[in-house]
Scaffold this active site. Structure first.
Site, PDB file in Angstrom:
ATOM      1  N   ARG A 118       0.808  -1.238   0.000  1.00  0.00           N
ATOM      2  CA  ARG A 118       0.000   0.000   0.000  1.00  0.00           C
ATOM      3  C   ARG A 118       0.838   1.283   0.000  1.00  0.00           C
ATOM      4  NH1 ARG A 118      -2.907  -3.059   3.702  1.00  0.00           N
ATOM      5  NH2 ARG A 118      -4.661  -4.114   2.716  1.00  0.00           N
ATOM      6  N   LYS A 140       2.634  11.333 -11.438  1.00  0.00           N
ATOM      7  CA  LYS A 140       1.808  10.417 -12.234  1.00  0.00           C
ATOM      8  C   LYS A 140       2.614   9.155 -12.495  1.00  0.00           C
ATOM      9  CE  LYS A 140      -1.333  13.354 -14.853  1.00  0.00           C
ATOM     10  NZ  LYS A 140      -1.728  13.805 -16.200  1.00  0.00           N
ATOM     11  N   GLU A 182       8.625  17.714 -25.329  1.00  0.00           N
ATOM     12  CA  GLU A 182       7.926  18.072 -24.075  1.00  0.00           C
ATOM     13  C   GLU A 182       8.406  19.436 -23.570  1.00  0.00           C
ATOM     14  OE1 GLU A 182       5.407  16.284 -22.772  1.00  0.00           O
ATOM     15  OE2 GLU A 182       5.727  14.183 -23.301  1.00  0.00           O
ATOM     16  N   LYS A 224       6.310  22.897 -14.266  1.00  0.00           N
ATOM     17  CA  LYS A 224       5.486  21.734 -13.904  1.00  0.00           C
ATOM     18  C   LYS A 224       5.150  21.783 -12.414  1.00  0.00           C
ATOM     19  CE  LYS A 224       4.468  16.994 -14.487  1.00  0.00           C
ATOM     20  NZ  LYS A 224       4.649  15.758 -15.221  1.00  0.00           N
ATOM     21  N   GLU A 234      -5.180  16.619 -11.119  1.00  0.00           N
ATOM     22  CA  GLU A 234      -5.735  16.953 -12.442  1.00  0.00           C
ATOM     23  C   GLU A 234      -7.247  17.113 -12.441  1.00  0.00           C
ATOM     24  OE1 GLU A 234      -3.665  15.301 -15.897  1.00  0.00           O
ATOM     25  OE2 GLU A 234      -5.566  15.298 -16.956  1.00  0.00           O
ATOM     26  N   ARG A 238      -4.009  21.106 -14.558  1.00  0.00           N
ATOM     27  CA  ARG A 238      -2.964  20.128 -14.907  1.00  0.00           C
ATOM     28  C   ARG A 238      -3.217  19.493 -16.270  1.00  0.00           C
ATOM     29  NH1 ARG A 238       0.276  15.726 -11.161  1.00  0.00           N
ATOM     30  NH2 ARG A 238       1.512  14.927 -12.892  1.00  0.00           N
ATOM     31  N   ASN A 242      -1.192  18.209 -21.005  1.00  0.00           N
ATOM     32  CA  ASN A 242      -1.408  17.169 -22.012  1.00  0.00           C
ATOM     33  C   ASN A 242      -1.566  17.744 -23.421  1.00  0.00           C
ATOM     34  OD1 ASN A 242      -1.368  14.920 -20.256  1.00  0.00           O
ATOM     35  ND2 ASN A 242      -3.368  15.547 -19.497  1.00  0.00           N
ATOM     36  N   HIS A 245      -1.250  15.536 -26.491  1.00  0.00           N
ATOM     37  CA  HIS A 245      -1.211  14.132 -26.074  1.00  0.00           C
ATOM     38  C   HIS A 245      -2.395  13.314 -26.574  1.00  0.00           C
ATOM     39  CE1 HIS A 245       2.074  15.503 -23.642  1.00  0.00           C
ATOM     40  NE2 HIS A 245       2.215  14.350 -23.023  1.00  0.00           N
ATOM     41  N   HIS A 249      -1.364  10.169 -28.336  1.00  0.00           N
ATOM     42  CA  HIS A 249      -1.652   8.825 -27.825  1.00  0.00           C
ATOM     43  C   HIS A 249      -2.319   7.973 -28.898  1.00  0.00           C
ATOM     44  CE1 HIS A 249      -1.625  10.033 -23.268  1.00  0.00           C
ATOM     45  NE2 HIS A 249      -0.425   9.936 -23.780  1.00  0.00           N
ATOM     46  N   HIS A 262       7.131   8.354 -27.569  1.00  0.00           N
ATOM     47  CA  HIS A 262       6.081   9.180 -26.958  1.00  0.00           C
ATOM     48  C   HIS A 262       6.263  10.658 -27.345  1.00  0.00           C
ATOM     49  CE1 HIS A 262       3.253  10.629 -23.973  1.00  0.00           C
ATOM     50  NE2 HIS A 262       4.173  11.462 -23.549  1.00  0.00           N
TER      51      HIS A 262
HETATM   52  P1  NAD Z   1      12.123   5.493 -22.121  1.00  0.00           P
HETATM   53  O1  NAD Z   1      12.008   5.376 -20.678  1.00  0.00           O
HETATM   54  O2  NAD Z   1      11.650   4.363 -22.960  1.00  0.00           O
HETATM   55  O3  NAD Z   1      13.633   5.806 -22.490  1.00  0.00           O
HETATM   56  C1  NAD Z   1      13.971   5.952 -23.842  1.00  0.00           C
HETATM   57  C2  NAD Z   1      15.144   5.061 -24.256  1.00  0.00           C
HETATM   58  O4  NAD Z   1      16.352   5.631 -23.816  1.00  0.00           O
HETATM   59  C3  NAD Z   1      15.090   3.669 -23.681  1.00  0.00           C
HETATM   60  O5  NAD Z   1      15.583   2.763 -24.643  1.00  0.00           O
HETATM   61  C4  NAD Z   1      16.035   3.769 -22.504  1.00  0.00           C
HETATM   62  O6  NAD Z   1      16.582   2.531 -22.132  1.00  0.00           O
HETATM   63  C5  NAD Z   1      17.095   4.681 -23.057  1.00  0.00           C
HETATM   64  N1  NAD Z   1      17.836   5.453 -22.075  1.00  0.00           N
HETATM   65  C6  NAD Z   1      17.347   6.045 -20.976  1.00  0.00           C
HETATM   66  N2  NAD Z   1      18.286   6.809 -20.410  1.00  0.00           N
HETATM   67  C7  NAD Z   1      19.401   6.668 -21.133  1.00  0.00           C
HETATM   68  C8  NAD Z   1      20.697   7.218 -21.053  1.00  0.00           C
HETATM   69  N3  NAD Z   1      21.020   8.123 -20.128  1.00  0.00           N
HETATM   70  N4  NAD Z   1      21.605   6.831 -21.970  1.00  0.00           N
HETATM   71  C9  NAD Z   1      21.268   5.961 -22.945  1.00  0.00           C
HETATM   72  N5  NAD Z   1      20.054   5.428 -23.098  1.00  0.00           N
HETATM   73  C10 NAD Z   1      19.123   5.792 -22.199  1.00  0.00           C
HETATM   74  O7  NAD Z   1      11.337   6.783 -22.669  1.00  0.00           O
HETATM   75  P2  NAD Z   1      11.116   8.256 -22.105  1.00  0.00           P
HETATM   76  O8  NAD Z   1      10.984   9.101 -23.314  1.00  0.00           O
HETATM   77  O9  NAD Z   1      12.081   8.613 -21.060  1.00  0.00           O
HETATM   78  O10 NAD Z   1       9.699   8.142 -21.397  1.00  0.00           O
HETATM   79  C11 NAD Z   1       8.528   7.852 -22.118  1.00  0.00           C
HETATM   80  C12 NAD Z   1       7.500   7.347 -21.151  1.00  0.00           C
HETATM   81  O11 NAD Z   1       7.210   8.355 -20.189  1.00  0.00           O
HETATM   82  C13 NAD Z   1       6.181   7.000 -21.790  1.00  0.00           C
HETATM   83  O12 NAD Z   1       5.761   5.752 -21.328  1.00  0.00           O
HETATM   84  C14 NAD Z   1       5.243   8.097 -21.339  1.00  0.00           C
HETATM   85  O13 NAD Z   1       3.913   7.649 -21.226  1.00  0.00           O
HETATM   86  C15 NAD Z   1       5.815   8.432 -19.995  1.00  0.00           C
HETATM   87  N6  NAD Z   1       5.502   9.782 -19.529  1.00  0.00           N
HETATM   88  C16 NAD Z   1       5.045   9.910 -18.264  1.00  0.00           C
HETATM   89  C17 NAD Z   1       4.771  11.153 -17.754  1.00  0.00           C
HETATM   90  C18 NAD Z   1       4.339  11.299 -16.326  1.00  0.00           C
HETATM   91  O14 NAD Z   1       3.940  12.398 -15.927  1.00  0.00           O
HETATM   92  N7  NAD Z   1       4.417  10.268 -15.532  1.00  0.00           N
HETATM   93  C19 NAD Z   1       4.973  12.292 -18.540  1.00  0.00           C
HETATM   94  C20 NAD Z   1       5.452  12.129 -19.832  1.00  0.00           C
HETATM   95  C21 NAD Z   1       5.716  10.868 -20.316  1.00  0.00           C
HETATM   96  N1  GLY Z   2       2.710  14.775 -18.218  1.00  0.00           N
HETATM   97  C1  GLY Z   2       1.470  15.345 -17.817  1.00  0.00           C
HETATM   98  C2  GLY Z   2       1.297  15.447 -16.339  1.00  0.00           C
HETATM   99  O1  GLY Z   2       2.169  15.106 -15.587  1.00  0.00           O
HETATM  100  O2  GLY Z   2       0.273  15.865 -15.888  1.00  0.00           O
END
Ligand code: NAD
Ligand code: GLY
Length: 359
Positions: A118, A140, A182, A224, A234, A238, A242, A245, A249, A262
């Site tokens: 939890r 998130k 972003e 942010k 949200e 907030r 998006n 997005h 998406h 993404h």
């Molecule tokens: P990712 O985590 O897939 O990383 C991208 C690639 O880079 C991967 O292959 C990873 O292994 C590699 N990598 C990471 N760091 C590295 C480094 N320092 N050197 C070499 N390679 C490296 O992708 P991302 O773009 O970081 O994140 C995308 C994800 O984030 C999506 O799933 C999206 O939905 C999510 N997201 C979440 C939020 C949130 O608020 N929680 C906001 C935006 C996006």
């Molecule tokens: N990436 C959108 C949010 O965190 O609300």
């Protein structure tokens, strides 16, 4: 240069540290509550940075978990592997999970931290530009479902976020660009001056100039933090984060997770949002071109997949499942000028379809 911000929420405020030096025991230790730690990463990042982080945690009992790399693994089966490792290695509710990776690792580890017994302690060490400017901040967390992106999840704020921009040196240029989408998003939705700053500083950003990157990342985290402080769960503002997005998406899900990054899908989605805003008379064609130019300069895709624009139902089907749909009504984030966004359902379906066809 180093910058430290904080995000102030009612019952969980935390620091965001941005620097160009290694993350050390002095950084991490104050945010680890018990003796147990599990560092969760993936098989791309582990050979690069896992030992350097584990080496700073001598004072703790540290386990590591290396997951397969990829958006296609951001699912329940992979989160179950985190629970399996925590349970089989006897982690109690005072354990601390450290997410070492991009948004995929951060979202899954945070979700596991929200659910395991939890809720346990959680630290983010984001390693991609996208995760440093967006996903590691704000709480998130979650996973994808075959029918929808990020459909399962929880709000779980980390106890701290540590950003070492040196880690960006190993990131693939395509991934850097995806994160930059972003960054542009923040400027478009809330800060026209920042857009001008980005346009003027692109050369330094692309070359990885440390001070420029720290300033840029800190500005995004600060924007942010302000939004999340106002609307953590949200209920209103907030949602503006998006921008792009809902269109994005649809592209991600239709193409299959991991095909379009993404951030790439968000880039094209922001152009679609800008085009629709222009069709509604909110912004000019020059404004739309400015959005295209800044994204195109960073080699981001500016056109949606042709089979999706020719068959707009492919967009509409996915968009209908968006989390911003309320009582069956599709709401989109649109621009009412450069540097200002609104959430609205005030558009005709035909105008949306024409935008899709023109994209
Ligand atoms: P990712 O985590 O897939 O990383 C991208 C690639 O880079 C991967 O292959 C990873 O292994 C590699 N990598 C990471 N760091 C590295 C480094 N320092 N050197 C070499 N390679 C490296 O992708 P991302 O773009 O970081 O994140 C995308 C994800 O984030 C999506 O799933 C999206 O939905 C999510 N997201 C979440 C939020 C949130 O608020 N929680 C906001 C935006 C996006
Ligand atoms: N990436 C959108 C949010 O965190 O609300």
């Amino acid at each position: 240069m180093a910058k430290q911000l904080s995000i102030g929420l009612d019952d969980h405020s935390y620091p965001i540290v941005i620097k160009d030096t290694r993350i050390t025991a002095n950084d991490l230790a104050p945010y680890i509550k018990g003796r147990q730690v599990m560092v969760v990463t993936n098989d791309t990042i582990a050979p690069l940075y896992l030992q350097s982080i584990v080496g700073e945690l001598d004072a703790f009992n540290v386990d590591t978990l290396v997951l397969p790399d990829g958006e296609q693994y951001k699912n329940q089966a992979t989160v179950d592997k985190i629970y399996d490792a925590l349970l089989s290695q006897g982690h109690s509710r005072t354990t601390t999970l450290i997410a070492l990776g991009g948004g995929v690792i951060g979202d899954m580890t945070g979700y596991a931290a929200a659910c395991y017994q939890r809720g346990v302690n959680f630290i983010q060490i984001p390693t991609t530009l996208l995760s440093q400017v967006d996903s590691s901040v704000g709480g998130k967390t979650g996973i994808n479902h075959p029918q929808g992106k990020n459909m399962i999840g929880a709000f779980k704020q980390p106890n701290a976020v540590f950003i070492d921009i040196g880690m960006l040196s190993t990131l693939a240029p395509r991934e850097f660009s995806a994160g930059y989408a972003e960054v542009v998003k923040y400027a478009l939705l809330g800060d026209a001056e920042f857009l001008t700053w980005l346009e003027s500083n692109w050369a330094a950003i692309e070359q990885g100039d440390a001070d420029t990157l720290i300033s840029m990342i800190a500005h995004c985290c600060d924007m942010k933090a302000q939004v999340v402080e106002e609307d953590e769960k949200e209920h209103g503002k907030r949602a503006l984060l998006n921008l792009g997005h809902t269109f994005g998406h649809a592209i991600e899900v239709e193409q299959g997770y991991g095909q379009w990054l993404h951030g790439e899908a968000v880039a094209t989605g922001m152009i679609m949002a800008a085009r629709l805003s222009q069709s509604l008379g909110k912004i000019s064609t020059e404004d739309v071109q400015r959005v295209i130019n800044i994204l195109e300069k960073a080699k981001l895709p500016v056109k949606a997949p042709q089979h999706m624009t020719q068959n707009h139902e492919l967009f509409l089907q996915h968009m209908a499942k968006d989390k911003k749909v309320l009582d069956g009504s599709l709401r989109l984030i649109l621009l009412d000028k450069i540097g200002s966004a609104v959430i609205t359902s005030d558009f005709e379906l035909d105008t949306l379809i024409n935008t899709i066809r023109a994209s």
